[in-house]
Design a protein around this motif. Structure first.
Motif, short mmCIF file in Angstrom:
data_model
loop_
_atom_site.label_atom_id
_atom_site.label_comp_id
_atom_site.label_asym_id
_atom_site.label_seq_id
_atom_site.Cartn_x
_atom_site.Cartn_y
_atom_site.Cartn_z
N GLU A 85 64.96 41.74 49.14
CA GLU A 85 64.51 40.86 48.07
C GLU A 85 63.99 39.55 48.65
O GLU A 85 62.94 39.04 48.23
N GLU A 86 64.72 39.02 49.62
CA GLU A 86 64.36 37.73 50.20
C GLU A 86 62.99 37.81 50.89
O GLU A 86 62.11 36.99 50.65
N SER A 89 60.04 38.53 48.37
CA SER A 89 59.65 37.39 47.53
C SER A 89 58.95 36.34 48.37
O SER A 89 58.04 35.66 47.91
N LYS A 94 56.90 41.62 44.39
CA LYS A 94 58.06 41.86 43.53
C LYS A 94 58.72 43.16 43.96
O LYS A 94 58.08 44.00 44.59
N ILE B 96 62.83 44.05 37.16
CA ILE B 96 62.52 43.30 38.38
C ILE B 96 63.75 42.48 38.68
O ILE B 96 64.13 41.61 37.90
N THR B 97 64.40 42.79 39.78
CA THR B 97 65.66 42.15 40.10
C THR B 97 65.43 40.93 40.97
O THR B 97 64.79 41.03 42.01
N LEU B 99 67.42 37.84 42.97
CA LEU B 99 68.73 37.34 43.38
C LEU B 99 68.62 35.85 43.64
O LEU B 99 67.93 35.42 44.55
N LYS B 106 65.88 28.42 43.50
CA LYS B 106 65.44 29.82 43.48
C LYS B 106 65.35 30.31 42.05
O LYS B 106 64.44 31.05 41.67
N TYR B 110 61.96 31.86 40.50
CA TYR B 110 61.92 33.22 39.99
C TYR B 110 61.54 33.26 38.52
O TYR B 110 60.83 34.15 38.08
N MET B 113 57.96 33.04 38.32
CA MET B 113 57.35 34.29 38.78
C MET B 113 57.42 35.35 37.68
O MET B 113 56.46 36.06 37.43
N ASN B 117 54.47 37.13 35.71
CA ASN B 117 54.28 38.57 35.78
C ASN B 117 54.47 39.27 34.44
O ASN B 117 54.60 40.48 34.38
#
Lengths: 333, 333
Positions: A85-86, A89, A94, B96-97, B99, B106, B110, B113, B117
């Motif tokens: 994920e890191e 992104s 995505k 869409i996960t 973290l 963050k 997100y 984002m 999206n």
DNA sequence: CTGAAAGCGCTTACAG
DNA sequence: CTGAAAGCGCTTACAG
């Protein structure tokens, strides 16, 4: 409700065509610097963001990666996902996370869904059932679409693609040698997931080292998860050993509890080393020595390799081996 | 590379217009059953699947939900995600996960984002930093887009939206009463995350019951995670109690190890009850009694509520309280 | 340097 | 019952 700005609106306000606006925003060399400046200023003022859905339709690229994870409750996979994920992104991608729950059918379903949703590529670890039944047709099918696939950790030779794996065999050899250096004579090996490719590799590592040093090793491979506890307890009762390697997180954790149950002194009478540097190891009593697979790094590397592949499809498939580290804690010294 | 079938191709082969094909596939009442049949047969033969990107562009709907999770290495959240994923995929939604890693920045990034999206809605648990700094502007901003937001577990009154929460206060009261029934006299309460709304609620529950029964309670709230172990050990050394409630997974786990360290007999001399039915509790020795928050169910319910809201935006925001269960294991009986 | 036009793959109001 | 046309919001080859 706030209205999203579109190219059309900008073009109207600026008295230029939509094409010009689009090109300006994309820094096309066709457009005068003056126009570019005007366009960008207004775009900024309005907080214009291109609609990614439209861009995707046009470019046939979604900046989305599909991820297939067998079991998110497993710490190793949770950490890998974290890394994936890191990195994703960071690069503007995505991720669509799919949890296959160790089921072949779910894996097939999700793979179809991801294909259908036009992901740019896929990162996957095979489910347990897939590895047991050796049915990889769905992945082969997916590969024929010419979309990149990177397999990590739970892999197979049957699928021709990039692979990221932990050097499990070497890690297991390291553990074995470490225990031998401590002068441990009777080494036991336990796993609750003997069907997984990674466990097979770890066992092989132990066996290779054992043969080289003519050491006898006692093994307990448990295929039914629910019996694990009683089987490990029986193992403790009936066998004697002064070192135990838990080839998976659960096995090591149950073993450390069994030792407490039979009042075996750790690490004096029994050294325990596990795999996966997760919560169970860190919160064990005494704290457990483990092989760290550097799962977060591994996740990041998986994404790097996938993105390289997306950019250059003609590269030859490669294997990336993630090095491991043996973390020594109170359970073994 | 396999070519994806499009409406245009089908319409050409069938000698009807693209419109007709589209309507037929959508079972429009405008189209004759005969044509519908012809169209569907060919579509099936070719394995036609509409391009979701195009559908999204047209419908302004992406069948995608954004998920903000503070920490996937926390078992509770991993389980909730599991539930979310299951329910969403059942209903044809992707997730869409994201973290957030407990970081406010963050979280903001997100959220932007996800908005950008075009997700159809968002499910979130607030990050630790967000709860500490009490900065909710980004969520308020998002709400003004008129897109559904469901907050779960880590929530705030500051944001007006649907909320799914665990009845933490009541759960803590249940634990307290259970320990009192066992005739435990001196109850200790420990947490390593005292800033979280859920921990505050749990502590409140304990205090309420304590006041009602005029019981004295010793509390240890540790705000620096890294000191947790030594602080809990000191607590064991300096205080005496015959029951301990760990308000979070880590606290309970460290406590059970401290008890072993000081050779306190569990459950005879000390009963321990924790929160979250995760790996740590199940693999503890002795196995730990816990409050199960039914995280998987909670995840599913969150999705159900979000989808209701997506279908009917005018409903009044509601609160859904997830009931808990006290699971009694060897650490307390 | 700028713009008109076509097109990505769909849906749907409208006309016939 | 069927189809032509417009349009979702972009990009880009082509013309000027």
């Amino acid at each position: 409700m706030k209205q999203k700005t579109t190219l059309k609106q900008l073009s109207k306000e600026l008295n230029v065509s939509v094409s010009t606006v689009s090109k300006a925003l994309n820094n096309s060399s066709e457009i005068s610097t003056k126009t570019i400046k005007r366009v960008k200023e207004l775009a900024k003022l309005y907080g214009y963001k291109p609609n990614p859905v439209a861009v995707s339709l046009k470019r046939n690229k979604t900046f989305t990666i599909g991820i297939l994870i067998p079991d998110i409750l497993n710490h190793f996979f949770a950490k890998v996902l974290h890394g994936i994920e890191e990195q994703a992104s960071l690069k503007g991608y995505k991720i669509i996370t799919c949890l296959t729950n160790e089921s072949l059918d779910k894996e097939k379903e999700y793979l179809e869904m991801l294909e259908y949703n036009k992901v740019d590529g896929i990162i996957a670890a095979l489910s347990k059932e897939t590895q047991v039944k050796e049915d990889f047709s769905h992945f082969k099918n997916f590969k024929s679409l010419d979309k990149p696939l990177v397999l990590f950790d739970r892999i197979t030779d049957e699928i021709d693609c990039d692979k990221v794996l932990v050097d499990d065999q070497k890690a297991a050899q390291d553990v074995f040698e470490y225990l031998k250096e401590q002068n441990r004579k009777n080494i036991a090996v336990v796993s609750t997931l003997p069907h997984l490719s990674v466990i097979v590799a770890r066992l092989q590592g132990v066996m290779t080292s054992a043969n080289q040093t003519s050491t006898n090793v006692k093994t307990l491979m448990i295929s039914e998860t629910k019996d694990a506890e009683s089987k490990i307890n029986d193992f403790f009762k009936n066998e004697s050993f002064d070192a135990l390697i838990g080839l998976d997180e659960t096995a090591a954790s149950i073993a450390i509890n069994a030792a407490k149950h039979y009042q075996v002194k750790i690490p004096k009478d029994l050294a325990i080393v596990g795999f996966t540097d997760g919560l169970l190891a860190k919160n064990a009593y005494p704290k457990m020595s483990v092989v760290s697979q550097h799962a977060i790094e591994l996740g990041k590397n998986t994404v790097k390799i996938l993105l390289e592949r997306i950019e250059n499809k003609t590269l030859k498939p490669k294997r990336f081996i993630q090095p491991t580290t043996l973390i020594k804690r109170a359970s073994s010294e």
